[in-house]
Design a protein around this motif. Structure first.
Motif, mmCIF file in Angstrom:
data_model
loop_
_atom_site.group_PDB
_atom_site.id
_atom_site.type_symbol
_atom_site.label_atom_id
_atom_site.label_comp_id
_atom_site.label_asym_id
_atom_site.label_seq_id
_atom_site.Cartn_x
_atom_site.Cartn_y
_atom_site.Cartn_z
ATOM 1 N N LYS A 62 0.827 -1.211 0.000
ATOM 2 C CA LYS A 62 0.000 0.000 0.000
ATOM 3 C C LYS A 62 0.862 1.263 0.000
ATOM 4 O O LYS A 62 0.607 2.214 -0.748
ATOM 5 C CB LYS A 62 -0.903 -0.004 1.238
ATOM 6 N N CYS A 63 1.926 1.270 0.798
ATOM 7 C CA CYS A 63 2.820 2.428 0.865
ATOM 8 C C CYS A 63 3.531 2.650 -0.458
ATOM 9 O O CYS A 63 3.617 3.776 -0.953
ATOM 10 C CB CYS A 63 3.834 2.217 1.986
ATOM 11 N N TRP A 65 2.549 1.645 -3.431
ATOM 12 C CA TRP A 65 1.572 2.048 -4.443
ATOM 13 C C TRP A 65 1.257 3.539 -4.326
ATOM 14 O O TRP A 65 1.178 4.244 -5.333
ATOM 15 C CB TRP A 65 0.311 1.216 -4.318
ATOM 16 N N LYS A 66 1.119 4.042 -3.119
ATOM 17 C CA LYS A 66 0.862 5.481 -2.929
ATOM 18 C C LYS A 66 2.047 6.314 -3.409
ATOM 19 O O LYS A 66 1.867 7.354 -4.044
ATOM 20 C CB LYS A 66 0.585 5.774 -1.457
ATOM 21 N N ASP A 67 3.270 5.860 -3.100
ATOM 22 C CA ASP A 67 4.464 6.573 -3.549
ATOM 23 C C ASP A 67 4.584 6.537 -5.073
ATOM 24 O O ASP A 67 4.982 7.520 -5.693
ATOM 25 C CB ASP A 67 5.709 5.953 -2.899
ATOM 26 N N LYS A 69 2.069 6.357 -7.223
ATOM 27 C CA LYS A 69 1.056 7.270 -7.765
ATOM 28 C C LYS A 69 1.443 8.729 -7.567
ATOM 29 O O LYS A 69 1.133 9.573 -8.393
ATOM 30 C CB LYS A 69 -0.304 7.011 -7.102
ATOM 31 N N LYS A 70 2.154 9.030 -6.480
ATOM 32 C CA LYS A 70 2.539 10.408 -6.197
ATOM 33 C C LYS A 70 3.539 10.932 -7.225
ATOM 34 O O LYS A 70 3.495 12.091 -7.614
ATOM 35 C CB LYS A 70 3.157 10.486 -4.792
#
Length: 146
Positions: A62-63, A65-67, A69-70
């Motif tokens: 999850k971490c 994937w967020k990075d 996308k950022k």
């Protein structure tokens, strides 16, 4: 393998191993979704990995994937370059990937020759046979009269 700087935000999260313990609920769910009997181990493997690699339960995934996308705007997208089966050559008793030795990468001159000699990146371009042939009846008639 990703760069160490690529996911620095997620360094504090430790990678976990999937938990493959079988409970009655898991066995009941796998048992209700089977087609053949010996598929329990396969069903258990798929169930465990599907649960482990979901974005809801895996904090590291999850971490990252967020990075991802950022920083998606900063990425440079290049077209995929898949290896061709024509680049596999049998050499010294084994099969090797040698794209430099593939004939299909060179330009084909069949039905494309222009009149006159030329040079390309490999050297002399073949001269069309038409330019090498002798033409005309006048020369033949002159040769017969002599």
């Amino acid at each position: 393998m990703p760069d160490k700087q690529q996911y620095e935000v997620c360094n504090e999260i430790k990678r976990t191993t999937p938990d493959a313990t079988v409970t009655n609920d898991i066995a009941r769910e796998i048992g209700s979704n089977y087609r053949t009997l010996p598929s329990f181990e396969k069903g258990l493997f798929e169930y465990v990995y599907r649960k482990h690699y979901s974005l809801q339960r895996n904090e590291l995934l999850k971490c990252r994937w967020k990075d991802y996308k950022k920083h998606i705007e900063e990425r440079v997208f290049a077209p995929f370059q898949f290896p061709s089966t024509r680049d596999l050559h049998f050499y010294n008793g084994c099969i090797r990937f040698l794209p430099s030795e593939s004939i299909h990468r060179y330009q084909s001159y069949s039905m494309k020759l222009k009149p006159g000699p030329g040079v390309d990146f490999r050297g002399q371009i073949p001269i069309p046979q038409e330019l090498l042939m002798k033409r005309g009846r006048i020369k033949k008639e002159n040769a017969k009269t002599k």
